[in-house]
Write a protein that holds these residues in place. Sequence first.
Motif, mmCIF file in Angstrom:
data_model
loop_
_atom_site.group_PDB
_atom_site.id
_atom_site.type_symbol
_atom_site.label_atom_id
_atom_site.label_comp_id
_atom_site.label_asym_id
_atom_site.label_seq_id
_atom_site.Cartn_x
_atom_site.Cartn_y
_atom_site.Cartn_z
ATOM 1 N N SER A 74 0.951 -1.116 0.092
ATOM 2 C CA SER A 74 0.034 0.076 0.112
ATOM 3 C C SER A 74 0.888 1.390 0.042
ATOM 4 C CB SER A 74 -0.949 0.060 1.352
ATOM 5 O OG SER A 74 -0.283 0.123 2.337
ATOM 6 N N GLU A 75 1.868 1.238 0.466
ATOM 7 C CA GLU A 75 2.761 2.526 0.726
ATOM 8 C C GLU A 75 3.429 2.541 -0.837
ATOM 9 O OE1 GLU A 75 7.289 3.185 2.565
ATOM 10 O OE2 GLU A 75 5.810 2.515 4.072
ATOM 11 N N GLU A 76 3.694 1.674 -1.225
ATOM 12 C CA GLU A 76 4.265 1.519 -2.661
ATOM 13 C C GLU A 76 3.505 2.288 -3.726
ATOM 14 O OE1 GLU A 76 7.499 -1.725 -2.412
ATOM 15 O OE2 GLU A 76 5.701 -2.533 -3.088
ATOM 16 N N VAL A 77 2.075 1.895 -3.313
ATOM 17 C CA VAL A 77 0.845 2.418 -4.598
ATOM 18 C C VAL A 77 0.664 3.855 -4.084
ATOM 19 C CG1 VAL A 77 -1.559 2.086 -4.888
ATOM 20 C CG2 VAL A 77 -0.310 0.088 -4.444
ATOM 21 N N ALA A 78 0.755 4.115 -2.709
ATOM 22 C CA ALA A 78 0.448 5.668 -2.400
ATOM 23 C C ALA A 78 1.617 6.345 -3.026
ATOM 24 C CB ALA A 78 0.445 5.666 -1.101
ATOM 25 N N ASN A 108 9.565 -11.592 4.153
ATOM 26 C CA ASN A 108 10.961 -10.975 4.507
ATOM 27 C C ASN A 108 11.740 -12.197 5.443
ATOM 28 O OD1 ASN A 108 10.302 -8.672 3.592
ATOM 29 N ND2 ASN A 108 9.385 -7.636 5.481
ATOM 30 N N GLU A 109 13.075 -12.091 5.473
ATOM 31 C CA GLU A 109 14.229 -12.833 5.861
ATOM 32 C C GLU A 109 14.021 -12.711 7.461
ATOM 33 O OE1 GLU A 109 16.046 -15.496 4.417
ATOM 34 O OE2 GLU A 109 14.899 -15.201 2.846
ATOM 35 N N GLY A 110 14.030 -11.417 7.874
ATOM 36 C CA GLY A 110 14.393 -11.193 9.193
ATOM 37 C C GLY A 110 13.147 -10.858 10.054
ATOM 38 N N ALA A 111 13.269 -10.692 11.261
ATOM 39 C CA ALA A 111 12.134 -10.220 11.869
ATOM 40 C C ALA A 111 11.533 -8.942 11.495
ATOM 41 C CB ALA A 111 12.241 -10.120 13.185
ATOM 42 N N GLY A 112 10.179 -8.497 12.101
ATOM 43 C CA GLY A 112 9.746 -7.429 11.450
ATOM 44 C C GLY A 112 8.348 -7.377 10.794
ATOM 45 N N ASN A 113 8.024 -6.238 10.217
ATOM 46 C CA ASN A 113 6.643 -6.172 9.915
ATOM 47 C C ASN A 113 6.641 -6.748 8.202
ATOM 48 O OD1 ASN A 113 4.091 -5.398 9.113
ATOM 49 N ND2 ASN A 113 4.457 -3.140 8.863
ATOM 50 N N ASN A 114 5.691 -7.627 7.977
ATOM 51 C CA ASN A 114 5.577 -8.012 6.733
ATOM 52 C C ASN A 114 4.143 -7.475 6.138
ATOM 53 O OD1 ASN A 114 7.875 -9.525 7.320
ATOM 54 N ND2 ASN A 114 6.675 -11.706 7.381
ATOM 55 N N PRO A 115 4.387 -6.349 5.355
ATOM 56 C CA PRO A 115 3.222 -5.876 4.755
ATOM 57 C C PRO A 115 2.605 -6.684 3.656
ATOM 58 C CG PRO A 115 5.232 -4.672 3.810
ATOM 59 C CD PRO A 115 5.574 -5.767 4.904
ATOM 60 N N TYR A 116 1.412 -6.582 3.454
ATOM 61 C CA TYR A 116 0.520 -7.201 2.434
ATOM 62 C C TYR A 116 1.093 -6.637 1.126
ATOM 63 C CZ TYR A 116 -2.908 -9.037 5.498
ATOM 64 O OH TYR A 116 -3.708 -9.923 6.269
ATOM 65 N N GLU A 117 1.146 -7.426 -0.011
ATOM 66 C CA GLU A 117 1.602 -6.995 -1.063
ATOM 67 C C GLU A 117 0.039 -7.150 -2.060
ATOM 68 O OE1 GLU A 117 5.953 -8.323 -2.000
ATOM 69 O OE2 GLU A 117 4.777 -9.962 -2.231
#
Length: 171
Positions: A74-78, A108-117
């Motif tokens: 969604s960030e990339e779309v924005a 994602n390989e690491g920990a953290g937020n995995n956003p929707y594609e």
Amino acid sequence: MSSDEPTETGTSDPDDESEQTEETPSTRERLEAEADRAVTEFDEGIVDLLAWLLDTETRARIYVYLRQHPNATSEEVADGTGLYPSTVREALAELHDEGTVSRHKRQNEGAGNNPYEYEAIAPSELVQGVVRDVQDQLNTVFNLDSRLRGADRSEESEPVRITVEDADEDE
């Protein structure tokens, strides 16, 4: 004979040649500008048509962006459309609920937020969905008299059938 008088030799003045050279980029620039304008107007025509199909210009712009950039967040779309992130998130949720876009978590390989594609359905699927809706509406109008007489829906017919063939299937 002064230098201000025209020459009769038929040769061109060197100053005239430099003026012609200056005009050539100008002509090229105009042609490029016209080509850019044509592409922009074509894109705007597509967005207008999709806005009719998808209810709003915002949703149309998001659909076009996702067709060009599948698996965008969604960030990339924005960022790509210039729309507000909150507007994009809301529209993507609606489009997903309607089945116009699909979504999955980004790996994602690491920990953290995995956003929707997000990925938009093919234009042929979009058209088929719209055709089904139009066909249903036309059949409702066609059966108006039987509904007004209080007939039950089982007595109604569906005489309107719209067929959409994918161009790829014909080959």
